[in-house]
Design an enzyme around this catalytic site. Sequence first.
Site, PDB file in Angstrom:
ATOM      1  N   GLU A   1      -7.453  -3.374   3.437  1.00 50.92           N
ATOM      2  CA  GLU A   1      -7.118  -2.001   3.840  1.00 50.92           C
ATOM      3  C   GLU A   1      -8.445  -1.398   3.870  1.00 50.92           C
ATOM      4  OE1 GLU A   1      -3.451   0.359   2.187  1.00 50.92           O
ATOM      5  OE2 GLU A   1      -4.774   0.586   0.952  1.00 50.92           O
TER       6      GLU A   1
ATOM      7  N   HIS B   1      -1.297 -28.143  -3.004  1.00 51.30           N
ATOM      8  CA  HIS B   1       0.028 -28.962  -2.596  1.00 51.30           C
ATOM      9  C   HIS B   1       0.875 -28.254  -1.664  1.00 51.30           C
ATOM     10  CE1 HIS B   1      -0.633 -31.907  -6.108  1.00 51.30           C
ATOM     11  NE2 HIS B   1      -1.342 -30.931  -6.420  1.00 51.30           N
TER      12      HIS B   1
ATOM     13  N   LYS C   1       5.317   3.592   8.610  1.00 49.91           N
ATOM     14  CA  LYS C   1       5.971   4.949   8.063  1.00 49.91           C
ATOM     15  C   LYS C   1       6.752   5.728   9.314  1.00 49.91           C
ATOM     16  CE  LYS C   1       2.913   5.144   4.176  1.00 49.91           C
ATOM     17  NZ  LYS C   1       1.792   6.093   3.501  1.00 49.91           N
TER      18      LYS C   1
HETATM   19  O1  PA5 Z   1      -5.223   2.477  -1.396  1.00 48.28           O
HETATM   20  C1  PA5 Z   1      -4.297   3.134  -1.029  1.00 48.28           C
HETATM   21  O2  PA5 Z   1      -4.810   4.379  -0.706  1.00 48.28           O
HETATM   22  C2  PA5 Z   1      -3.163   2.967  -0.875  1.00 48.28           C
HETATM   23  O3  PA5 Z   1      -2.755   1.697  -1.007  1.00 48.28           O
HETATM   24  C3  PA5 Z   1      -2.173   3.690  -1.815  1.00 48.28           C
HETATM   25  O4  PA5 Z   1      -2.578   3.493  -2.897  1.00 48.28           O
HETATM   26  C4  PA5 Z   1      -0.574   3.482  -1.597  1.00 48.28           C
HETATM   27  O5  PA5 Z   1      -0.481   3.743  -0.303  1.00 48.28           O
HETATM   28  C5  PA5 Z   1       0.148   4.574  -2.567  1.00 48.28           C
HETATM   29  O6  PA5 Z   1      -0.101   5.855  -2.264  1.00 48.28           O
HETATM   30  P1  PA5 Z   1       0.267   7.033  -3.383  1.00 48.28           P
HETATM   31  O7  PA5 Z   1      -0.424   6.812  -4.519  1.00 48.28           O
HETATM   32  O8  PA5 Z   1      -0.367   8.248  -2.588  1.00 48.28           O
HETATM   33  O9  PA5 Z   1       1.686   7.039  -3.456  1.00 48.28           O
END
Ligand code: PA5
Length: 415
Positions: free
Chosen positions: A257, A278, A392
């Site tokens: 990310e 494996h 989303k």
């Molecule tokens: O690293 C990030 O920002 C994302 O992975 C969020 O943690 C994830 O989308 C969850 O978001 P939130 O804590 O707003 O529900």
Amino acid sequence: RQALKSLKEGTGKGSDFLGWLNLPVEITSEQLADIEKTAAELRARTQVMVVIGIGGSYLGARAVIEALADSFHNYENTGMKVIFAGHNIGEDYYHELIHYLQNKEFGICVISKSGTTTEPAIAFRLLKELLEAKVGKEEAGKRIVAITDASKGALRTLADQEGYKTFVIPDNVGGRFSVLTPVGLLPIAIAGFDIKELVQGAIEMRKACIDDEKSIALEYAVARTALYRKGYAVELLANFNPKLHYITEWWKQLYGESEGKENKGIFPAGVDFTTDLHSMGQYIQQGVRMLMETVISVGKPHYQVQIPSDAANLDKLNFLAGKRVDEVNKMAELGTQIAHVDGGVPNMKVCMPALTAQYIGQLFYFFELACGISGSMLGVNPFDQPGVEAYKNNMFALLDKPGYEEASKAIKAKI
Ligand code: PA5
């Protein structure tokens, strides 16, 4: 070094999300004590805690808990079981979870920084209803803790309205860098593990890496970046200890990310060895040469198990009799690394003396700092995740969410 400098000085991209750099040294003993006290209160009221969250609001806690827990007895040594929800939208998962919780004294720790993420919101709606029906609204209110933004988002509004105990995720800490905030610390404390040791480990790694221009975080960031520039587009994080599976999942999110944007970035993948030797071992050894590998090597196991001798020796394993299982594992590790290097997979090794909260704290900080440095060297903003919105928006359009009318027409025309 320039990238490290820009992180420390806050002059790079995404510099309003650098709170994680100082988290371990800024968290106070009062804050840690409040988390531990809340965890103890929840343990006294419940047998099972459901931790609801996804992505950065889920993986850090699960990584630590799975690494430190007994593989078969879960965390029941503390009289407590911690399970997870809100990280998927599986209908069968929720049916089975509701069925499982029906006769349990359970509580809920709901985590969402934005307070608006669909997956945890659905899970919370389902489990809140179940809990209130089982124990009444008042008792349910005492068994629910929310971890969210200080003032924004639906979860904050709901928590304030219902009077839940809350913890705050600092504004300047993004989800995937939040394991050392209550997001990670409260579930870990509920499971009965030592959060002070975890934070102490992070403090140690920070001290060893943040001001040292020869630090191992720089070394790792530089090595993987150099390999990427030579065409190695995929990094495998490998472990030889099944308890590290969710640490790898946490790492995959952290790097994927943070770096995968602007059509750039190393693809982070994970393998659990020797299990995956494996299955994926063949590809790693002889497939497309685009892989680099980083092995997390754990020095000492907590227990000793010796391989017995067998009079018949039909499996011809008596040459191993009297050796510890870990001696075999370590030779599998070394043999694999040599084979992969021989096969053209550049190999790095991160050594942890043992799987303890302290060393996991060190590991977290090491990978976070290296990630910030790597992302800066790549020239991206390592602290945003604009690409996550695409699915989303489509999902909301397909589900006819109010406000998505135009998008809904457009996407339906594509199908
Ligand atoms: O690293 C990030 O920002 C994302 O992975 C969020 O943690 C994830 O989308 C969850 O978001 P939130 O804590 O707003 O529900």
